[in-house]
Design an enzyme around this catalytic site. Structure first.
Site, short mmCIF file in Angstrom:
data_model
loop_
_atom_site.label_atom_id
_atom_site.label_comp_id
_atom_site.label_asym_id
_atom_site.label_seq_id
_atom_site.Cartn_x
_atom_site.Cartn_y
_atom_site.Cartn_z
CB THR A 1 9.78 -5.37 0.09
OG1 THR A 1 9.45 -5.49 1.48
CG2 THR A 1 8.51 -5.24 -0.73
CB ILE B 1 14.49 0.30 -0.79
CG1 ILE B 1 13.63 0.08 -2.04
CG2 ILE B 1 15.47 -0.86 -0.59
CD1 ILE B 1 14.39 -0.19 -3.30
CG ASP B 2 14.23 -0.27 6.43
OD1 ASP B 2 15.42 0.07 6.55
OD2 ASP B 2 13.49 -0.50 7.42
CE LYS C 1 -3.53 -2.05 2.97
NZ LYS C 1 -4.17 -1.93 4.32
CD GLU D 1 8.15 -0.52 -2.17
OE1 GLU D 1 7.15 0.16 -1.91
OE2 GLU D 1 8.31 -1.70 -1.80
CG ASP D 2 6.49 3.38 0.36
OD1 ASP D 2 6.85 2.21 0.08
OD2 ASP D 2 5.93 3.68 1.43
O1 LIG Z 1 13.03 -2.82 2.20
P1 LIG Z 1 12.09 -3.48 3.18
O2 LIG Z 1 12.69 -3.64 4.55
O3 LIG Z 1 11.54 -4.77 2.66
O4 LIG Z 1 10.88 -2.47 3.44
C1 LIG Z 1 10.23 -1.72 2.46
C2 LIG Z 1 8.75 -2.09 2.36
O5 LIG Z 1 8.11 -1.91 3.64
C3 LIG Z 1 6.92 -1.13 3.48
O6 LIG Z 1 5.81 -1.93 3.18
P2 LIG Z 1 4.96 -2.75 4.29
O7 LIG Z 1 5.45 -4.15 4.42
O8 LIG Z 1 4.93 -1.93 5.56
O9 LIG Z 1 3.53 -2.79 3.63
P3 LIG Z 1 2.58 -1.56 3.30
O10 LIG Z 1 3.22 -0.81 2.16
O11 LIG Z 1 1.30 -2.19 2.90
O12 LIG Z 1 2.46 -0.73 4.54
C4 LIG Z 1 7.26 -0.25 2.30
O13 LIG Z 1 6.10 0.26 1.69
C5 LIG Z 1 8.05 -1.17 1.39
O14 LIG Z 1 7.22 -1.92 0.54
#
Ligand SMILES: O=P(O)(O)OC[C@H]1O[C@H](OP(=O)(O)OP(=O)(O)O)[C@H](O)[C@@H]1O
Length: 155
Positions: free
Chosen positions: A144, A139-140, A70, A136-137
């Site tokens: 994902t 990248i942590d 989302k 995508e918003d």
């Molecule tokens: O690089 P990573 O550590 O994988 O994190 C990044 C992801 O985490 C968040 O999504 P989330 O899982 O919170 O889902 P959402 O977008 O539905 O809130 C964000 O929107 C990315 O998709």
């Protein structure tokens, strides 16, 4: 041409900490927000530039712009709007199709380590051979995006 990393806009917390008084903050955020790191206008200007760079790369090819839900919805919406404006300015026609993938890995504010992708095999198949621009918003940890690219790579 790629930008020299020394020229990147580097948001360092100590350097960029704008006081709340300078901005209109929605009431429901006021208890939780201490200062502003990146003003909204700066984000919009960067999205506009990004849209210009992206559209200048394509020439009349069909592109599927795919939002990773989302979290990506707002950035996706702003980016698509700016892409349309940039195309108008460039006098170009670019057939854009919008698509959406639901991906989740966080439970509250912690990465669960499990990446859930809500997409059927049929939906994945439909993307086969297409120009896909993933929006995508954040990248942590990168888990994902890694899983998403692996899954899409198998289509
Ligand atoms: O690089 P990573 O550590 O994988 O994190 C990044 C992801 O985490 C968040 O999504 P989330 O899982 O919170 O889902 P959402 O977008 O539905 O809130 C964000 O929107 C990315 O998709």
């Amino acid at each position: 041409m790629p930008m020299d990393p020394s020229q990147w806009i580097d948001v360092v917390e100590d350097k960029f900490k704008y006081q709340l008084d300078h901005f209109v903050i929605p009431g429901h955020y006021s208890e939780d927000v201490e200062s502003i790191l990146i003003p909204h206008g700066l984000i919009m200007d960067r999205i506009s530039k990004l849209a210009q760079l992206i559209t200048s790369e394509y020439d009349n090819e069909r592109v599927v712009v795919c939002c990773v839900l989302k979290g990506g919805h707002q950035f996706f919406s702003d980016l698509v709007n700016y892409m349309k404006k940039a195309l108008n300015k460039q006098g170009k026609t670019l057939p854009i199709t919008l698509d959406f993938i639901r991906v989740k890995s966080y439970e509250n504010d912690k990465s669960s380590g499990q990446v859930h992708i809500s997409m059927t095999d049929k939906e994945l198949q439909e993307l086969r051979g297409k120009n896909l621009l993933l929006v995508e918003d954040i990248i942590d940890t990168g888990k994902t995006m890694k899983k998403l690219l692996e899954t899409l790579g198998r289509r």
